[in-house]
Design a protein around this motif. Structure first.
Motif, PDB file in Angstrom:
ATOM      1  N   ILE A 232      -3.641  24.878   3.349  1.00  0.00           N
ATOM      2  CA  ILE A 232      -3.870  26.270   2.965  1.00  0.00           C
ATOM      3  C   ILE A 232      -2.584  26.783   2.334  1.00  0.00           C
ATOM      4  O   ILE A 232      -1.507  26.674   2.920  1.00  0.00           O
ATOM      5  CB  ILE A 232      -4.250  27.132   4.180  1.00  0.00           C
ATOM      6  N   VAL A 233      -2.695  27.341   1.153  1.00  0.00           N
ATOM      7  CA  VAL A 233      -1.524  27.847   0.434  1.00  0.00           C
ATOM      8  C   VAL A 233      -1.570  29.366   0.449  1.00  0.00           C
ATOM      9  O   VAL A 233      -2.438  29.975  -0.176  1.00  0.00           O
ATOM     10  CB  VAL A 233      -1.482  27.327  -1.015  1.00  0.00           C
ATOM     11  N   GLY A 234      -0.644  29.975   1.191  1.00  0.00           N
ATOM     12  CA  GLY A 234      -0.606  31.428   1.322  1.00  0.00           C
ATOM     13  C   GLY A 234      -1.085  31.867   2.692  1.00  0.00           C
ATOM     14  O   GLY A 234      -2.162  31.449   3.136  1.00  0.00           O
ATOM     15  N   SER A 235      -0.275  32.689   3.366  1.00  0.00           N
ATOM     16  CA  SER A 235      -0.624  33.053   4.748  1.00  0.00           C
ATOM     17  C   SER A 235      -0.818  34.546   4.926  1.00  0.00           C
ATOM     18  O   SER A 235      -0.348  35.154   5.888  1.00  0.00           O
ATOM     19  CB  SER A 235       0.473  32.568   5.714  1.00  0.00           C
ATOM     20  N   GLY A 236      -1.524  35.153   3.960  1.00  0.00           N
ATOM     21  CA  GLY A 236      -1.990  36.512   4.177  1.00  0.00           C
ATOM     22  C   GLY A 236      -3.172  36.488   5.137  1.00  0.00           C
ATOM     23  O   GLY A 236      -3.464  35.456   5.763  1.00  0.00           O
ATOM     24  N   PRO A 237      -3.891  37.595   5.287  1.00  0.00           N
ATOM     25  CA  PRO A 237      -5.043  37.617   6.203  1.00  0.00           C
ATOM     26  C   PRO A 237      -6.068  36.521   5.917  1.00  0.00           C
ATOM     27  O   PRO A 237      -6.604  35.914   6.845  1.00  0.00           O
ATOM     28  CB  PRO A 237      -5.637  39.015   5.984  1.00  0.00           C
ATOM     29  N   GLY A 283       0.711  45.937  10.001  1.00  0.00           N
ATOM     30  CA  GLY A 283       0.520  44.649   9.346  1.00  0.00           C
ATOM     31  C   GLY A 283       1.312  43.544  10.008  1.00  0.00           C
ATOM     32  O   GLY A 283       0.840  42.410  10.128  1.00  0.00           O
ATOM     33  N   SER A 284       2.517  43.867  10.467  1.00  0.00           N
ATOM     34  CA  SER A 284       3.345  42.854  11.130  1.00  0.00           C
ATOM     35  C   SER A 284       2.738  42.441  12.468  1.00  0.00           C
ATOM     36  O   SER A 284       2.819  41.269  12.860  1.00  0.00           O
ATOM     37  CB  SER A 284       4.766  43.378  11.344  1.00  0.00           C
ATOM     38  N   ASP A 285       2.103  43.387  13.155  1.00  0.00           N
ATOM     39  CA  ASP A 285       1.452  43.055  14.425  1.00  0.00           C
ATOM     40  C   ASP A 285       0.246  42.156  14.191  1.00  0.00           C
ATOM     41  O   ASP A 285       0.022  41.182  14.924  1.00  0.00           O
ATOM     42  CB  ASP A 285       1.031  44.339  15.143  1.00  0.00           C
ATOM     43  N   LEU A 286      -0.524  42.455  13.148  1.00  0.00           N
ATOM     44  CA  LEU A 286      -1.667  41.606  12.810  1.00  0.00           C
ATOM     45  C   LEU A 286      -1.196  40.194  12.477  1.00  0.00           C
ATOM     46  O   LEU A 286      -1.777  39.201  12.934  1.00  0.00           O
ATOM     47  CB  LEU A 286      -2.417  42.212  11.629  1.00  0.00           C
ATOM     48  N   ALA A 287      -0.124  40.093  11.696  1.00  0.00           N
ATOM     49  CA  ALA A 287       0.403  38.780  11.324  1.00  0.00           C
ATOM     50  C   ALA A 287       0.903  38.027  12.546  1.00  0.00           C
ATOM     51  O   ALA A 287       0.653  36.829  12.700  1.00  0.00           O
ATOM     52  CB  ALA A 287       1.531  38.943  10.304  1.00  0.00           C
ATOM     53  N   ARG A 288       1.612  38.726  13.437  1.00  0.00           N
ATOM     54  CA  ARG A 288       2.148  38.085  14.641  1.00  0.00           C
ATOM     55  C   ARG A 288       1.028  37.519  15.502  1.00  0.00           C
ATOM     56  O   ARG A 288       1.097  36.379  15.978  1.00  0.00           O
ATOM     57  CB  ARG A 288       2.962  39.091  15.444  1.00  0.00           C
ATOM     58  N   ARG A 289      -0.028  38.308  15.706  1.00  0.00           N
ATOM     59  CA  ARG A 289      -1.157  37.858  16.518  1.00  0.00           C
ATOM     60  C   ARG A 289      -1.843  36.652  15.882  1.00  0.00           C
ATOM     61  O   ARG A 289      -2.212  35.684  16.563  1.00  0.00           O
ATOM     62  CB  ARG A 289      -2.174  38.997  16.683  1.00  0.00           C
ATOM     63  N   ALA A 290      -2.041  36.727  14.552  1.00  0.00           N
ATOM     64  CA  ALA A 290      -2.738  35.646  13.860  1.00  0.00           C
ATOM     65  C   ALA A 290      -1.924  34.359  13.867  1.00  0.00           C
ATOM     66  O   ALA A 290      -2.473  33.262  14.037  1.00  0.00           O
ATOM     67  CB  ALA A 290      -3.055  36.072  12.430  1.00  0.00           C
ATOM     68  N   VAL A 291      -0.610  34.465  13.689  1.00  0.00           N
ATOM     69  CA  VAL A 291       0.249  33.279  13.719  1.00  0.00           C
ATOM     70  C   VAL A 291       0.212  32.632  15.094  1.00  0.00           C
ATOM     71  O   VAL A 291       0.106  31.396  15.218  1.00  0.00           O
ATOM     72  CB  VAL A 291       1.700  33.650  13.338  1.00  0.00           C
ATOM     73  N   ALA A 292       0.287  33.442  16.144  1.00  0.00           N
ATOM     74  CA  ALA A 292       0.229  32.903  17.505  1.00  0.00           C
ATOM     75  C   ALA A 292      -1.098  32.196  17.747  1.00  0.00           C
ATOM     76  O   ALA A 292      -1.150  31.122  18.367  1.00  0.00           O
ATOM     77  CB  ALA A 292       0.431  34.035  18.522  1.00  0.00           C
ATOM     78  N   GLN A 293      -2.171  32.775  17.243  1.00  0.00           N
ATOM     79  CA  GLN A 293      -3.499  32.179  17.412  1.00  0.00           C
ATOM     80  C   GLN A 293      -3.602  30.857  16.648  1.00  0.00           C
ATOM     81  O   GLN A 293      -4.129  29.860  17.166  1.00  0.00           O
ATOM     82  CB  GLN A 293      -4.548  33.172  16.905  1.00  0.00           C
ATOM     83  N   ALA A 294      -3.083  30.840  15.426  1.00  0.00           N
ATOM     84  CA  ALA A 294      -3.135  29.622  14.624  1.00  0.00           C
ATOM     85  C   ALA A 294      -2.334  28.497  15.276  1.00  0.00           C
ATOM     86  O   ALA A 294      -2.788  27.344  15.347  1.00  0.00           O
ATOM     87  CB  ALA A 294      -2.611  29.902  13.216  1.00  0.00           C
ATOM     88  N   LYS A 295      -1.140  28.831  15.757  1.00  0.00           N
ATOM     89  CA  LYS A 295      -0.309  27.815  16.401  1.00  0.00           C
ATOM     90  C   LYS A 295      -0.967  27.291  17.674  1.00  0.00           C
ATOM     91  O   LYS A 295      -0.831  26.113  18.013  1.00  0.00           O
ATOM     92  CB  LYS A 295       1.070  28.396  16.715  1.00  0.00           C
ATOM     93  N   ARG A 296      -1.671  28.162  18.364  1.00  0.00           N
ATOM     94  CA  ARG A 296      -2.362  27.739  19.587  1.00  0.00           C
ATOM     95  C   ARG A 296      -3.373  26.644  19.290  1.00  0.00           C
ATOM     96  O   ARG A 296      -3.587  25.726  20.088  1.00  0.00           O
ATOM     97  CB  ARG A 296      -3.062  28.950  20.212  1.00  0.00           C
TER      98      ARG A 296
END
Length: 553
Positions: A232-237, A283-296
């Motif tokens: 996946i290229v690009g880590s927006g929503p 937006g930073s909170d949304l990104a933080r949550r999504a990154v944590a979920q992806a890494k999980r």
């Protein structure tokens, strides 16, 4: 966080050992005890303590030392740690020197050797001094400190990179903070070598690049494997959603981001119309949550890392990174989003990062305290930025080329702007020039109806206009529209015919580009709805088509 330091200095090894043992026995649970056998060695150690941003609570120093007396040492030490308590160890014959030290080194107390028993002659004195010091002690910031000029574009780049990657930092302005100047002096640097990033372990980087910062703070920039099911290229929503759904459904997934997770949405101060968050979220909170979920789910995230090109070698897709490393995969989701369009007006290039900022630049909001701020743009991102910055600025003016905000901004934001007393909307207006020497000083605004021009004073101009797709690296690999957005699905069909070069016996899937196995999601897609929720939806939907594609290769 490290405990504050108690620093003992004495050139007599036997005395120094006794001092250390007494201090550790009485204060070891609350303080770190450090010792040195000369003033010169002690000063070198203090410079390292200062670089690590640790605290010194008390100096216990012998007066009679060769090369540097205790008084001379304390005169130097107080410049580094002015609030630390200072105690001089003397003999009876050194009383006059101790008295002079009270005036010169501002010592708080002097003790005669020997001090046995310490319970009567040492600890009561130190207890009183340390209690006084602790009453006003505030733990120092434990993280990265960045020192530079307030108007340095490079400093802004560092702050923006750290903030968007959720890395705590403290910014010290070299012109306004004596502490900043002292740190630079300790490093042996000068203002021409700024900015400098100082890390908690005392190490530092002069004028660092984003890649150097990433490697230092432990961000992953290199892929662990040569092959993945999905890249996946690009880590927006859209990209983050695709990563979560792809990895959670068993695909070996790598996510490549050239700046920071969250994309343009990650810079939003408050997203209030996102389903499931009635009070909104940043937006930073949304990104933080999504990154944590992806890494999980096992997603491998490479940042900052940039894609240079993509090659098709059926059944594989070869991604070439900026450092020359190649990653092979079966399927690709392009979700690079869009960037703000740059204004092409006199003075803009020279002042970008020095008062002129593209995007919301939340890292600069606190600098807008009591300032006149101008924002160019009429979409949601501009409205969100205006509301957030208005909490700090004296006044915010939104400059809009059209005749209303309703054409491009959500009604909930328009309502909030109307209720915010220090926000003004100026219609039919555009910036035609910016001026300033080292930083932004004035801007010239033109009224498109009357032609009237006005020049106003300001140090802050935020530009949030247009949408330019970030797909230059794709070159001619996939078909795009005139604006550069990627065509997909039915938009690729012309008179019922498949796109040029299409070799499969089926039409492109809904989010599939003109190259089988390369999918697109989010704002970079032709015809997409420029909203966070729709981007997340497209990222999730793309994975279903990825599965269908993989099942037939």
């Amino acid at each position: 966080m490290s405990n504050p330091v108690l620093f003992a200095v004495d050139d007599d090894p036997g005395v120094l050992r006794v001092i250390e043992l007494d201090l550790r026995r009485e204060y070891g649970s609350r303080f770190r005890v450090i010792r040195a056998d000369s003033g010169i060695k002690a000063l070198k150690t203090l410079e390292q303590i200062k670089l690590r941003n640790e605290s010194v609570g008390l100096f216990l120093v012998d007066q009679r030392m060769p090369q540097m007396t205790g008084t001379e040492f304390l005169e130097h030490a107080m410049k580094l740690f002015p609030t630390a308590k200072r105690v001089l160890l003397t003999a009876y014959a050194d009383t006059d020197a101790a008295i002079r030290a009270i005036n010169n080194a501002k010592i708080d107390y002097y003790l005669f050797k020997p001090w046995e028993p310490p319970e009567e002659n040492l600890f009561p004195v130190l207890n009183d001094l340390l209690d006084d010091w602790l009453s006003s002690f505030r733990p120092p910031f434990q993280g990265i400190r960045v020192v530079g000029s307030r108007w340095s574009p490079h400093l802004h780049q560092i702050k923006d990179f750290l903030a968007r990657n959720q890395v705590p930092y403290q910014c010290l302005d070299i012109e306004a903070k004596p502490e900043a100047r002292q740190l630079v002096a300790n490093l042996g640097s000068n203002v021409n070598e700024l900015p400098v990033a100082i890390f908690p372990d005392g190490s530092y980087l002069v004028q660092p690049t984003n890649m150097q910062l990433a490697e230092k703070i432990g961000l992953k920039t290199r892929a662990e494997m040569p092959f993945y099911d999905l890249a996946i290229v690009g880590s927006g929503p859209a990209g983050l959603a695709a990563a979560v759904y792809g990895a959670s459904e068993g695909l070996r997934t790598v996510l490549i981001e050239k700046e920071a997770p969250g994309g343009q949405a990650g810079t939003s101060s408050r997203i209030e119309n996102y389903l499931g968050f009635p009070v909104g979220l940043s937006g930073s909170d949304l990104a933080r949550r999504a990154v944590a979920q992806a890494k999980r789910f096992g997603v491998e995230i490479l940042t900052p890392q940039e894609v240079r090109e993509i090659r098709v070698q059926d059944p594989y897709r070869q991604i070439v990174l900026n450092d020359g490393v190649e990653i092979s995969c079966h399927a690709v989701v392009v979700s690079t989003g869009v960037s703000y369009r740059q204004l092409e007006i006199p003075g803009i290039d020279r002042l970008t990062g020095a008062g002129v900022y593209y995007g919301a630049a939340m890292t600069e909001a606190i600098s807008c305290l009591n300032e006149e701020v101008y924002i160019v743009g009429g979409a949601n991102s501009a409205g969100q930025a205006a509301i957030y910055i208005s909490k700090y600025a004296r006044h915010v003016t939104i400059l809009v080329r059209g005749d209303s905000l309703a054409q491009s901004m959500s009604q909930y934001l328009i309502d909030q702007i109307e209720l915010t007393e220090n926000i003004t909307v100026q219609l039919h207006s555009q910036v035609i020039e910016v001026q300033g020497e080292k930083f932004l000083e004035t801007i010239t605004i033109s009224n498109q109806i009357t032609g009237e021009q006005q020049t106003v004073s300001t140090h802050f101009l935020f530009i949030l206009i247009g949408a330019k797709p970030q797909v230059d690296w794709l070159c001619d690999v996939v078909e795009r529209d005139k604006q550069g957005f990627i065509l997909s699905g039915s938009d690729l069909m012309r008179d019922g015919k498949y796109p040029h070069g299409w070799k499969l016996n089926r039409p492109p899937f809904l989010l599939e580009s003109s190259v089988p196995g390369i999918f697109v999601a989010g704002d970079v897609r032709h015809g997409s709805v420029k909203r966070v929720a729709s981007a997340v939806g497209e990222g999730a939907i793309a994975i279903q088509f990825v599965h269908q594609y993989l099942s037939h290769i």
